[in-house]
Design a protein around this motif. Structure first.
Motif, short mmCIF file in Angstrom:
data_model
loop_
_atom_site.label_atom_id
_atom_site.label_comp_id
_atom_site.label_asym_id
_atom_site.label_seq_id
_atom_site.Cartn_x
_atom_site.Cartn_y
_atom_site.Cartn_z
N ALA A 106 0.85 -1.20 0.00
CA ALA A 106 0.00 0.00 0.00
C ALA A 106 0.88 1.25 0.00
N HIS A 107 1.92 1.22 0.80
CA HIS A 107 2.83 2.38 0.87
C HIS A 107 3.53 2.59 -0.48
N ALA A 122 0.97 3.96 -2.91
CA ALA A 122 0.67 5.36 -2.58
C ALA A 122 1.73 6.29 -3.16
N ARG A 123 2.98 5.93 -2.99
CA ARG A 123 4.06 6.79 -3.49
C ARG A 123 4.05 6.86 -5.01
N MET A 124 3.87 5.72 -5.66
CA MET A 124 3.91 5.68 -7.12
C MET A 124 2.72 6.45 -7.72
N LEU A 125 1.54 6.31 -7.12
CA LEU A 125 0.36 7.01 -7.64
C LEU A 125 0.49 8.51 -7.44
N VAL A 183 3.31 -10.76 -2.96
CA VAL A 183 4.76 -10.75 -2.72
C VAL A 183 5.31 -9.42 -3.25
N PRO A 184 5.97 -8.62 -2.38
CA PRO A 184 6.31 -7.25 -2.76
C PRO A 184 7.10 -7.12 -4.06
N LEU A 225 -2.09 8.08 2.66
CA LEU A 225 -2.58 7.83 1.30
C LEU A 225 -1.70 8.49 0.24
N SER A 226 -0.98 9.54 0.62
CA SER A 226 -0.07 10.18 -0.34
C SER A 226 1.28 9.49 -0.35
N GLY A 227 1.50 8.55 0.57
CA GLY A 227 2.77 7.84 0.62
C GLY A 227 3.85 8.59 1.38
N ARG A 228 3.49 9.75 1.96
CA ARG A 228 4.48 10.52 2.71
C ARG A 228 4.92 9.79 3.98
#
Lengths: 249, 249
Positions: free
Chosen positions: A27-28, A31-34, A153-154, B18-21
């Motif tokens: 999820a993290h 989130a960063r990629m989006l 699997v990450p 949600l922003s990955g911060r």
């Protein structure tokens, strides 16, 4: 908000996350990629390996977002029920896909391992799904409608996401400025609220930190409009300078 | 499953996740602590700092679980809207709590910092809420109905959870056995499914691992019944020994 806001949600599937056995990290990463792609991740749900739970989460989130991503539950064991749950959610039959069977047959031939009935389950996808390549262990993910089904699997999740990202419509990219603030949130709360009111084209967040017995905060200003971002960030910096004078050292 | 199954859900509140911060960690901590207490964490939702999103998640999850936990959004800034959202969700007025004001007044007197209007927002809780002590930065969490509202800062979340846990009804504790399996899930999938069928009082999970170019799996057998657990785990070990003979070195 306008029509060029692209939104996404994620469903993480797996008992091992909810029992605390595994710490979720996809999820993290998503989130960063989006965020980088200018896509607004609105919600993440972690659900058990339980068909009704998966179906409910998938249907709630795919209906109200541009894209939905899932991770987990696409392996060969009895608790890997994601493909069937997605089929139920979308009202589509699920069967062995010819192209997926080809990929997996070739993979197991090369590796000299038997292509067991359990492994053949990994070729099952909802009718009409587009496969997502798995460069690590061959078993594909798939896209059906706006739902992107990927591995838990990450390393595999990340490889699948790398392929999917260029196919997504990118949103207006939010630029951001992070401003260090040595004052706690109690001091900056009221003036920061006023700045937010004065700069409606920005989103201002404040993230409390507590380290070595000291409170501080990171203030983050975000906007799709570069001028609005700069003006709001300037206002935050001016507010902090004023506080420095007032509170001294 | 019977009436002594105690369930829980969690709502994580925060744009920064949600922003990955920020990488969320409270869900993993809660999952481990609840599993230890024999409470079954059924779902986690991560939502934005957005009142309708918080209200929807809280109402969906509090209705169908014994307990609901939230983290985040109880600080003093304009984006800290959890207390008000919980009030809306439960149909309760939200106001400054006398006991919370006392705690915070005393805290800021001792620290020599001003008890600003922004900081006073942290005393606002829904009517009838029971406070959860915050030994780190004073601002309390609270319990209202079956909803436990806690801080997002991990050290404070953990301190609050330590206080809350002894007040919860503990479930039947699931015992578990983890069994290392050097075969990939493709090999064990079918026999493991058969073992699950033969041992309905257990829950058997299989968690694929991929490290240094090798696939292996961790098989975990869980049950509230010690004999059932032992029998299923024995069956898994016998299955793996059989595979060793068949697949050799």
């Amino acid at each position: 908000m306008s029509e060029d806001i692209i939104t996404a949600a994620m469903v993480v599937i797996g008992d091992e996350i909810l029992s605390g056995r595994t710490r979720e990290g996809n999820a993290h990463h998503l989130a960063r990629m989006l965020t980088e792609a200018g896509i607004d991740l609105r919600e993440v749900r972690v659900v058990a390996d339980d068909q009704p739970a998966i179906v409910e989460a998938v249907n709630a989130l795919r209906a109200r977002n541009t894209y939905l991503f899932t991770s987990g539950g696409i392996g060969p064991t009895h608790d890997d029920i994601t493909a069937d749950a997605i089929g139920v959610a979308l009202g589509l039959p699920v069967d062995k896909d010819a192209r997926a069977m080809e990929i997996l047959t070739s993979h197991y031939e090369k590796s000299g391992q038997p292509f067991t009935e359990a492994r053949q389950r990994m070729a099952r996808v909802p009718e009409g799904a587009i496969l997502i390549d798995n460069p690590i262990s061959a078993a594909p993910g798939f896209i059906v409608g706006n739902v992107h089904v990927m591995a838990g699997v990450p390393a595999i999740f990340q490889a699948m996401l790398d392929q999917v990202l260029p196919t997504l419509r990118a949103g207006r990219k939010l630029a951001s400025q992070a401003i260090f603030c040595r004052f706690g949130e109690g001091v900056i709360g009221a003036p920061l609220g006023a700045i937010q009111n004065d700069h409606p084209k920005t989103v201002i967040g404040s993230y409390p930190r507590y380290e070595d017995g000291r409170h501080w905060a990171e203030i983050v200003v975000r906007s799709a409009d570069a001028d609005a971002l700069e003006a709001a960030a300037d206002a935050v910096r001016a507010m902090l300078e004023e506080l420095e004078v007032k509170h001294g050292e």
